[in-house]
Design a protein around this motif. Structure first.
Motif, PDB file in Angstrom:
ATOM      1  N   LEU A  21       0.824  -1.301  -0.190  1.00 19.43           N
ATOM      2  CA  LEU A  21       0.044  -0.116   0.143  1.00 19.43           C
ATOM      3  C   LEU A  21       1.032   1.103  -0.138  1.00 19.43           C
ATOM      4  CD1 LEU A  21      -2.605   1.198  -0.106  1.00 19.43           C
ATOM      5  CD2 LEU A  21      -2.830   1.129   2.378  1.00 19.43           C
ATOM      6  N   ALA A  22       1.965   1.304   0.896  1.00 22.05           N
ATOM      7  CA  ALA A  22       2.851   2.500   0.950  1.00 22.05           C
ATOM      8  C   ALA A  22       3.349   2.685  -0.664  1.00 22.05           C
ATOM      9  CB  ALA A  22       3.967   2.153   1.751  1.00 22.05           C
ATOM     10  N   GLU A  23       3.827   1.601  -1.440  1.00 24.16           N
ATOM     11  CA  GLU A  23       4.277   1.845  -2.814  1.00 24.16           C
ATOM     12  C   GLU A  23       3.151   2.607  -3.491  1.00 24.16           C
ATOM     13  OE1 GLU A  23       7.843   0.093  -3.997  1.00 24.16           O
ATOM     14  OE2 GLU A  23       7.568   1.571  -2.186  1.00 24.16           O
ATOM     15  N   ILE A  24       1.906   2.088  -3.337  1.00 23.77           N
ATOM     16  CA  ILE A  24       0.767   2.613  -4.144  1.00 23.77           C
ATOM     17  C   ILE A  24       0.827   4.230  -3.944  1.00 23.77           C
ATOM     18  CG2 ILE A  24      -1.776   2.668  -4.472  1.00 23.77           C
ATOM     19  CD1 ILE A  24      -1.625  -0.460  -4.267  1.00 23.77           C
ATOM     20  N   TYR A  25       0.536   4.437  -2.739  1.00 22.37           N
ATOM     21  CA  TYR A  25       0.698   6.002  -2.350  1.00 22.37           C
ATOM     22  C   TYR A  25       1.835   6.738  -2.976  1.00 22.37           C
ATOM     23  CZ  TYR A  25      -3.437   5.085   0.662  1.00 22.37           C
ATOM     24  OH  TYR A  25      -4.940   4.696   1.258  1.00 22.37           O
ATOM     25  N   TYR A  26       2.971   5.975  -2.666  1.00 18.13           N
ATOM     26  CA  TYR A  26       4.101   6.767  -3.029  1.00 18.13           C
ATOM     27  C   TYR A  26       4.125   6.998  -4.582  1.00 18.13           C
ATOM     28  CZ  TYR A  26       9.056   7.292  -4.308  1.00 18.13           C
ATOM     29  OH  TYR A  26      10.354   7.948  -4.636  1.00 18.13           O
ATOM     30  N   HIS A  27       3.445   6.161  -5.487  1.00 21.41           N
ATOM     31  CA  HIS A  27       3.625   6.454  -6.865  1.00 21.41           C
ATOM     32  C   HIS A  27       2.323   7.268  -7.243  1.00 21.41           C
ATOM     33  CE1 HIS A  27       6.745   3.836  -8.059  1.00 21.41           C
ATOM     34  NE2 HIS A  27       6.257   2.662  -7.423  1.00 21.41           N
ATOM     35  N   ARG A  28       1.510   7.471  -6.239  1.00 19.97           N
ATOM     36  CA  ARG A  28       0.296   8.379  -6.505  1.00 19.97           C
ATOM     37  C   ARG A  28       0.715   9.855  -5.901  1.00 19.97           C
ATOM     38  NH1 ARG A  28      -4.918   6.861  -4.021  1.00 19.97           N
ATOM     39  NH2 ARG A  28      -5.670   8.730  -5.287  1.00 19.97           N
ATOM     40  N   LYS A  29       2.224   9.953  -5.472  1.00 21.54           N
ATOM     41  CA  LYS A  29       2.593  11.025  -4.856  1.00 21.54           C
ATOM     42  C   LYS A  29       1.637  11.716  -3.607  1.00 21.54           C
ATOM     43  CE  LYS A  29       4.508  12.869  -8.987  1.00 21.54           C
ATOM     44  NZ  LYS A  29       4.625  13.699 -10.087  1.00 21.54           N
ATOM     45  N   ARG A  35       0.803   9.957   3.437  1.00 22.54           N
ATOM     46  CA  ARG A  35       0.241   8.788   3.765  1.00 22.54           C
ATOM     47  C   ARG A  35       1.269   7.606   3.501  1.00 22.54           C
ATOM     48  NH1 ARG A  35      -5.619   8.839   0.493  1.00 22.54           N
ATOM     49  NH2 ARG A  35      -6.483  10.867   1.426  1.00 22.54           N
ATOM     50  N   ALA A  36       1.968   7.763   2.542  1.00 23.32           N
ATOM     51  CA  ALA A  36       3.191   6.613   1.946  1.00 23.32           C
ATOM     52  C   ALA A  36       4.157   6.576   3.267  1.00 23.32           C
ATOM     53  CB  ALA A  36       3.947   6.906   0.846  1.00 23.32           C
ATOM     54  N   ALA A  37       4.537   7.778   3.752  1.00 22.79           N
ATOM     55  CA  ALA A  37       5.361   7.770   4.803  1.00 22.79           C
ATOM     56  C   ALA A  37       4.965   7.265   6.016  1.00 22.79           C
ATOM     57  CB  ALA A  37       5.763   9.378   5.213  1.00 22.79           C
ATOM     58  N   GLU A  38       3.741   7.502   6.416  1.00 20.33           N
ATOM     59  CA  GLU A  38       3.186   6.683   7.587  1.00 20.33           C
ATOM     60  C   GLU A  38       3.198   5.202   7.295  1.00 20.33           C
ATOM     61  OE1 GLU A  38      -1.189   6.228   9.964  1.00 20.33           O
ATOM     62  OE2 GLU A  38      -0.979   7.690   8.154  1.00 20.33           O
ATOM     63  N   LEU A  39       3.132   4.650   6.336  1.00 24.07           N
ATOM     64  CA  LEU A  39       3.249   3.206   6.214  1.00 24.07           C
ATOM     65  C   LEU A  39       4.522   2.729   6.018  1.00 24.07           C
ATOM     66  CD1 LEU A  39       0.385   3.158   3.456  1.00 24.07           C
ATOM     67  CD2 LEU A  39       0.385   1.980   5.786  1.00 24.07           C
ATOM     68  N   TYR A  40       5.405   3.390   5.309  1.00 18.63           N
ATOM     69  CA  TYR A  40       6.760   3.280   5.278  1.00 18.63           C
ATOM     70  C   TYR A  40       7.646   2.906   6.535  1.00 18.63           C
ATOM     71  CZ  TYR A  40       7.443   3.722   0.152  1.00 18.63           C
ATOM     72  OH  TYR A  40       7.070   3.418  -1.231  1.00 18.63           O
ATOM     73  N   SER A  41       6.925   3.974   7.461  1.00 19.35           N
ATOM     74  CA  SER A  41       7.593   3.996   8.882  1.00 19.35           C
ATOM     75  C   SER A  41       7.407   2.548   9.600  1.00 19.35           C
ATOM     76  CB  SER A  41       7.106   5.216   9.573  1.00 19.35           C
ATOM     77  OG  SER A  41       5.588   5.011  10.034  1.00 19.35           O
ATOM     78  N   LYS A  42       6.484   1.789   9.306  1.00 20.94           N
ATOM     79  CA  LYS A  42       6.125   0.755  10.007  1.00 20.94           C
ATOM     80  C   LYS A  42       7.118  -0.461   9.675  1.00 20.94           C
ATOM     81  CE  LYS A  42       1.178   2.186  10.644  1.00 20.94           C
ATOM     82  NZ  LYS A  42       1.467   2.333  12.086  1.00 20.94           N
ATOM     83  N   VAL A  43       7.645  -0.067   8.309  1.00 14.92           N
ATOM     84  CA  VAL A  43       8.537  -1.311   7.661  1.00 14.92           C
ATOM     85  C   VAL A  43       9.873  -1.240   7.409  1.00 14.92           C
ATOM     86  CG1 VAL A  43       6.500  -2.351   6.847  1.00 14.92           C
ATOM     87  CG2 VAL A  43       7.659  -0.953   5.478  1.00 14.92           C
ATOM     88  N   VAL A  44      10.155   0.237   7.578  1.00 13.99           N
ATOM     89  CA  VAL A  44      11.589   0.541   7.131  1.00 13.99           C
ATOM     90  C   VAL A  44      12.520   0.396   8.273  1.00 13.99           C
ATOM     91  CG1 VAL A  44      11.557   2.973   7.797  1.00 13.99           C
ATOM     92  CG2 VAL A  44      12.778   2.352   5.851  1.00 13.99           C
TER      93      VAL A  44
END
Length: 396
Positions: free
Chosen positions: A274-282, A286-295
């Motif tokens: 889901l993070a990748e989807i939000y990232y590519h949608r710029k 939202r992407a940062a919040e999800l990435y923070s859980k796995v990075v």
């Protein structure tokens, strides 16, 4: 007895507990090959439990030390074995191959798995291991050859999905579709891999222009599994970019369903998807919040690079700066992190002196980057270092 208890613990998902039992077994019989092998396999499984390291494709120093220890132990055991015993213990080679793969010792990993297959050429788990290694290194035809021998085998069910993913990479869409629409797939794949298989089938339909079939499958999946993050993420990804499919609901509908899910309990792989989807949608916040859980913010990776970019492009510039500074202190001079640290200092904090130092370090490591040379000249101008700027521009 301890050996059997250890195996039972593994089967029940109690990996850490299993290590204690196998160590107890080895205390009574320290040269037992079955016990020694199981202990090393357990250590590998413990490392694989760290989803964050697997997702970021980077183990920490302690974990890498454990992997090197496994390789060393197997070296010592293997060198002492007679040819007769080696012919009965190819799993030592397979385990060493996995350890080498995790350490990115690709040549050694291939050598070990090939030697194991020389001993037992059609053993399904060995074929799967070689296929995974080949796939990860873009040797797709070799991967297909290995996975194909295991296709629809319930004893190694994941090979079926891996084969279809390899077919997808090679644009063999019809072959992959034929397998994934076989009713046996639903019966043999574990749930986590079955979800991946359904997502893959949707992508295969889309690649072939079978938009209605993709739409129908996705809608049925969500109807029957409204709390499955992976399916909801796929809906957002598809309906936000594919004009050929309108979807039965707008994007907000799927986002509302996602908001009802406790993301702290979600699988790391689904969060990343889901993070990748939000990232590519710029949709960087939202992407940062999800990435923070796995990075893993201590090790440079593609995921960390995207996370830092999301922070930089949202309201997390200070967090992005802190990450970049810590990486630099640990002797990581990757281009993208130095670049972001420079721009935050120069454009937002107006700390031109610090920006100057970062730019100088950047050009020391990447001397041919013209755009950063221009930025360097700009910092010299702001700091009124006219003589240095004159010399620098003269040498351009």
């Amino acid at each position: 007895i301890s050996y059997q208890i250890s195996i039972n613990a593994i089967n029940n998902g109690k990996i850490e507990e299993s290590l204690g039992w196998i160590n107890k077994a080895l205390s009574k019989d320290p040269t037992n090959l079955s016990f020694l092998l199981l202990r090393m396999q357990i250590k590998i499984e413990i490392l694989k439990q760290d989803k964050k390291s697997l997702i970021n494709k980077k183990f920490n120093q302690e974990q890498e030390g454990n992997l090197r220890g496994i390789i060393k132990d197997i070296d010592e055991i293997w060198n002492k074995l007679s040819n007769e015993l080696r012919a009965l213990n190819e799993e030592f080679l397979a385990t060493r191959s996995i350890a080498n793969r995790f350490l990115n010792n690709i040549d050694e990993a291939f050598q070990d798995i090939d030697k194991a297959l020389d001993i037992n050429k059609n053993k399904p788990n060995l074929l799967e291991l070689k296929g995974m290694l080949a796939y990860a290194n873009k040797k797709f035809e070799i991967a297909i050859e290995c996975f194909k021998k295991n296709c629809l085998d319930p004893n190694v069910p994941n090979s079926t999905l891996f084969l279809c993913e390899t077919y997808f990479e090679q644009e063999y869409y019809k072959e992959a579709e034929e397998i994934l629409t076989d009713e046996k797939v639903d019966k043999i794949l574990p749930e986590i891999f079955l979800k991946r298989a359904k997502i893959l089938l949707i992508d295969i339909y889309l690649k072939q222009g079978k938009y209605q079939q993709a739409d129908d499958l996705l809608n049925n999946l969500i109807k029957n599994n409204p709390n499955t993050l992976l399916y909801l993420a796929k809906a957002i990804g598809i309906y936000s970019r594919t004009s050929n499919i309108s979807g039965k609901h707008d994007i907000k509908y799927y986002e509302n369903l996602i908001n009802k899910i406790d993301l702290n309990k979600a699988m790391e792989e689904d969060l990343l998807y889901l993070a990748e989807i939000y990232y590519h949608r710029k949709l960087y916040s939202r992407a940062a919040e999800l990435y923070s859980k796995v990075v893993d913010i201590t090790n440079p990776s593609v995921i960390l690079s995207r996370y830092v970019n999301c922070l930089y492009n949202s309201d997390g510039k200070q967090d992005a700066l802190n990450i970049c500074k810590n990486l630099r202190k640990n002797q990581c001079f990757d281009k993208e992190f130095l670049e972001i640290e420079f721009f935050i200092n120069f454009n937002f904090l107006k700390n031109i002196e610090e920006a100057y130092k970062i730019c100088k370090l950047f050009l020391k490591n990447y001397p041919d980057e013209l755009y950063m040379k221009i930025n360097y000249a700009d910092t010299l101008l702001h700091l009124e270092k006219y003589n240095e700027m004159k010399t620098f521009l003269k040498d351009l």
